[in-house]
Design a protein around this motif. Structure first.
Motif, mmCIF file in Angstrom:
data_model
loop_
_atom_site.group_PDB
_atom_site.id
_atom_site.type_symbol
_atom_site.label_atom_id
_atom_site.label_comp_id
_atom_site.label_asym_id
_atom_site.label_seq_id
_atom_site.Cartn_x
_atom_site.Cartn_y
_atom_site.Cartn_z
ATOM 1 N N LEU A 85 0.828 -1.209 0.000
ATOM 2 C CA LEU A 85 0.000 0.000 0.000
ATOM 3 C C LEU A 85 0.860 1.256 0.000
ATOM 4 O O LEU A 85 0.551 2.229 -0.691
ATOM 5 C CB LEU A 85 -0.944 0.000 1.199
ATOM 6 C CG LEU A 85 -2.067 -1.017 1.150
ATOM 7 C CD1 LEU A 85 -2.827 -1.047 2.473
ATOM 8 C CD2 LEU A 85 -3.005 -0.725 0.000
ATOM 9 N N SER A 86 1.934 1.234 0.743
ATOM 10 C CA SER A 86 2.844 2.370 0.795
ATOM 11 C C SER A 86 3.463 2.619 -0.579
ATOM 12 O O SER A 86 3.521 3.768 -1.050
ATOM 13 C CB SER A 86 3.934 2.097 1.835
ATOM 14 O OG SER A 86 4.876 3.129 1.842
ATOM 15 N N SER A 91 3.616 5.773 -5.603
ATOM 16 C CA SER A 91 3.525 5.798 -7.066
ATOM 17 C C SER A 91 2.351 6.650 -7.520
ATOM 18 O O SER A 91 2.457 7.405 -8.499
ATOM 19 C CB SER A 91 3.375 4.376 -7.607
ATOM 20 O OG SER A 91 4.529 3.635 -7.342
ATOM 21 N N ARG A 92 1.230 6.550 -6.832
ATOM 22 C CA ARG A 92 0.059 7.347 -7.180
ATOM 23 C C ARG A 92 0.364 8.838 -7.065
ATOM 24 O O ARG A 92 0.034 9.636 -7.944
ATOM 25 C CB ARG A 92 -1.128 6.995 -6.282
ATOM 26 C CG ARG A 92 -2.434 7.668 -6.725
ATOM 27 C CD ARG A 92 -3.450 7.774 -5.603
ATOM 28 N NE ARG A 92 -2.998 8.569 -4.481
ATOM 29 C CZ ARG A 92 -2.931 9.908 -4.456
ATOM 30 N NH1 ARG A 92 -3.268 10.619 -5.505
ATOM 31 N NH2 ARG A 92 -2.518 10.543 -3.386
ATOM 32 N N ARG A 93 1.032 9.226 -5.973
ATOM 33 C CA ARG A 93 1.386 10.638 -5.772
ATOM 34 C C ARG A 93 2.330 11.119 -6.876
ATOM 35 O O ARG A 93 2.165 12.210 -7.412
ATOM 36 C CB ARG A 93 2.024 10.854 -4.405
ATOM 37 C CG ARG A 93 1.030 11.023 -3.279
ATOM 38 C CD ARG A 93 1.700 11.559 -2.014
ATOM 39 N NE ARG A 93 2.863 10.790 -1.600
ATOM 40 C CZ ARG A 93 2.826 9.744 -0.775
ATOM 41 N NH1 ARG A 93 1.682 9.355 -0.267
ATOM 42 N NH2 ARG A 93 3.925 9.117 -0.438
ATOM 43 N N THR A 94 3.322 10.301 -7.197
ATOM 44 C CA THR A 94 4.291 10.663 -8.235
ATOM 45 C C THR A 94 3.583 10.903 -9.561
ATOM 46 O O THR A 94 3.806 11.924 -10.225
ATOM 47 C CB THR A 94 5.355 9.561 -8.392
ATOM 48 O OG1 THR A 94 6.073 9.441 -7.165
ATOM 49 C CG2 THR A 94 6.319 9.867 -9.529
ATOM 50 N N TRP A 95 2.730 9.951 -9.964
ATOM 51 C CA TRP A 95 2.037 10.093 -11.250
ATOM 52 C C TRP A 95 1.022 11.221 -11.225
ATOM 53 O O TRP A 95 0.827 11.911 -12.231
ATOM 54 C CB TRP A 95 1.403 8.771 -11.669
ATOM 55 C CG TRP A 95 2.455 7.874 -12.226
ATOM 56 C CD1 TRP A 95 3.048 6.808 -11.619
ATOM 57 C CD2 TRP A 95 3.103 8.007 -13.493
ATOM 58 N NE1 TRP A 95 4.007 6.262 -12.421
ATOM 59 C CE2 TRP A 95 4.065 6.980 -13.591
ATOM 60 C CE3 TRP A 95 2.962 8.894 -14.552
ATOM 61 C CZ2 TRP A 95 4.879 6.820 -14.707
ATOM 62 C CZ3 TRP A 95 3.779 8.731 -15.672
ATOM 63 C CH2 TRP A 95 4.712 7.703 -15.733
#
Length: 115
Positions: A85-86, A91-95
């Motif tokens: 999850l981390s 990755s979600r924040r980066t994209w």
């Protein structure tokens, strides 16, 4: 690029979760401990095949097996999911940041074209 222990753990975790049967086993264990026999009940595969799935899940750290008399109950190890999850959230924040920058850049280009 050097592979870290964290990378190896994530590789094992995502490999384990890439199979539907193993994901089903994880879901079942999220409701509480179960024996290999109980985990095998919904499937037409052999106990040996289910045991192989369980070994993959154990190697990934997602589940562990204890000993209780003649049985070896399996239980979910939620801490392994936290690592995934981390990684997913990072990755979600980066994209998301990259898409925001791209959107801003495209809006500026459109403004210049319309002038």
């Amino acid at each position: 690029m050097e592979t870290t222990i964290e990378d190896q753990q994530l590789d094992a975790l995502f490999t384990a979760l890439s199979d539907r049967t193993r994901r089903d086993i994880v879901v079942r264990l999220s409701r509480g401990q179960a024996t290999v026999k109980e985990l095998a009940e919904p499937y037409t595969m052999s106990m040996q095949a289910v045991s192989q799935h369980i070994r993959v899940l154990e190697r990934s750290g997602l589940i562990s097996q204890g000993r209780h008399r003649q049985t070896r109950p399996c239980r979910l190890e939620p801490a392994a999911l936290e690592a995934a999850l981390s990684w997913i959230e990072e990755s979600r924040r980066t994209w998301s940041d990259r898409m925001d920058r791209l959107e801003t850049r495209l809006a500026r280009l459109q403004e210049h074209e319309n002038q």
